[in-house]
Design an enzyme around this catalytic site. Structure first.
Site, PDB file in Angstrom:
ATOM      1  CG  ASP A   1      -2.225   1.168   1.034  1.00 43.55           C
ATOM      2  OD1 ASP A   1      -2.428   1.367  -0.141  1.00 43.55           O
ATOM      3  OD2 ASP A   1      -2.714   1.175   1.903  1.00 43.55           O
TER       4      ASP A   1
ATOM      5  N   GLY B   1      -1.682   5.174   4.365  1.00 42.03           N
ATOM      6  CA  GLY B   1      -0.838   4.285   3.709  1.00 42.03           C
ATOM      7  C   GLY B   1       0.539   3.935   4.198  1.00 42.03           C
TER       8      GLY B   1
END
Length: 430
Positions: free
Chosen positions: A302, A339
């Protein structure tokens, strides 16, 4: 070698190495052909095709693994896939920087991921993010296997850092075509490989079969789905869960939610992404998921464009700002995780330590398993003959907890594209 011509394939033989076979590491030589870009069957190459290696590489007991595959990557090297540039040429130049940077970390294939955006953004960026195999040169670095679109058909109550103003609900597949662009979803030249959706939003469950018929992986994520809704989505064709535990209804003993899918019978359980960066999930949560469904775990980063950049405050795609503190990325003014900045090899090492998985199984979670998810088994994520010769050489460094895998060399389509010169010896044959 007598009679050699310039048309003879350049053959490389790796010896004194350990490769992944199921859940174990076994000693076995590997032969590759840089002209076809494929892995050869060693016995057939020597005895059947009468080939001799042009180069023999002694790996000194190191691990030879397939190139790593990241199916959720938002950007890297200061470049964000979700941000259009002034021109397509400028955008494509940013992609080239990402591809070369990823290769240095051992990633040879990936799904460039675009977050929830307006249709205009998708129309601009998706044509550049499709599979790049036909035009990809080894020296270009990592290759795209197609775009992963995360949103905007997600639940606004589980949006994470996705901008709620752009979120929407779909009545049918035509709404997806209107949002993403029909040419990006359908046909041999389509750019999209995977879409993350919330099955409970709009008429998404009835739309899933159209997605899968188009050859697109449907993943459940950013969702408040109940267990029953999630089960209906997998029955309709969804085969993946995006970053399990994150941005979804928590597990509850009377309603296990999306996590409950891991308790289904083997043929009904989906693949699921895990971000093993030490920030998104507690190590025990990872271990629980892995024990419930070991064959479905797909390690993802991610990762954001901030990977490799110094700590500080950075602009985000929706006008907000992200604070980078080491590997931790948060939305400015909140504790919302924004993230990851960890690399995939770091996630592999963390996963090994926390789950108790073998080295082979940890490598599989970033190679063979994502390849199966994408329908690319035997092509990517494998050292079987006929597979793409995307390889990574790994050494085991001393660590107070367990040996840490580090990237020594990276090969793309049979060509060496990265070398840290950590004692690997090669000999050119005559």
């Amino acid at each position: 070698m007598p009679g050699k011509t310039t048309s003879t394939p350049r053959i490389t033989k790796f010896t004194n190495c350990r490769i992944v076979k199921g859940s174990e590491l076994v000693e076995q030589d590997v032969w590759i052909d840089s002209l076809s870009g494929k892995i050869l069957k060693d016995q057939e190459a020597f005895y059947g095709l009468h080939l001799s290696p042009d180069e023999v590489i002694d790996l000194g007991g190191r691990i030879l693994a397939p190139g790593l595959i990241d199916v959720q990557l938002n950007g890297a090297q200061g470049f964000d896939f979700s941000v259009p540039q002034a021109s397509k040429e400028e955008y494509d130049e940013g992609l080239r920087l990402v591809n070369k940077g990823l290769a240095r970390t051992g990633v040879t294939s990936y799904l460039p991921t675009v977050v929830s955006s307006t249709p205009e953004v998708y129309w601009k960026v998706l044509p550049s993010l499709g599979p790049s195999s036909s035009r990809h040169r080894p020296e270009d670095g990592a290759e795209s296997l197609g775009a992963h679109i995360e949103g905007p058909f997600i639940n606004p109550n589980r949006n994470g850092i996705h901008k709620t103003e752009v979120l929407r609900a779909a009545r049918n597949f035509e709404d997806l075509e209107e949002c993403y662009g029909k040419d990006n979803l359908i046909g041999s030249l389509k750019s999209v490989k995977m879409i993350t959706v919330a099955p409970e939003v709009g008429n998404m469950i009835s739309t899933i079969p159209s997605l899968t018929s188009a050859g697109i992986v449907c993943s459940i994520g950013h969702s408040d789905a109940t267990y029953e809704q999630a089960l209906s989505a997998t029955t309709a064709g969804a085969t993946m869960v995006t970053h399990l535990f994150n941005a979804m209804r928590p597990f509850y003993h009377r309603n296990p939610g999306i996590f409950g899918l891991l308790g289904q019978s083997e043929h009904c359980r989906p693949f699921y992404g895990i971000i093993a960066d030490g920030i998104h999930l507690h190590p025990t949560s990872i271990k629980i998921a892995y024990n419930a469904h070991p064959d479905g775990l797909v390690l993802v980063t991610d990762a954001m464009k901030l990977c490799g950049l110094p700590d500080g405050v950075y602009d985000w795609t929706n006008g907000e700002r992200i604070v980078k503190t080491g590997a931790r990325l948060t939305l400015e003014g909140s504790d919302k995780i924004a993230g990851s900045s960890a690399t995939l090899i770091e996630c592999i090492n963390n996963f090994r330590r926390w789950s108790g998985a073998s080295i082979a199984d940890a490598i599989n979670a970033a190679t063979a398993t994502p390849a199966r998810l994408l329908g690319l088994q035997g092509v990517k994520g494998s050292l079987d003959s006929g597979a793409d010769a995307d390889l990574v050489v790994l050494s085991e460094e001393d660590d107070p907890y367990s040996p840490t895998l580090t990237v020594c060399q990276v090969w793309k389509r049979g060509v060496k594209i990265h070398d840290t010169d950590k004692g690997v010896t090669s000999m050119t044959t005559v």
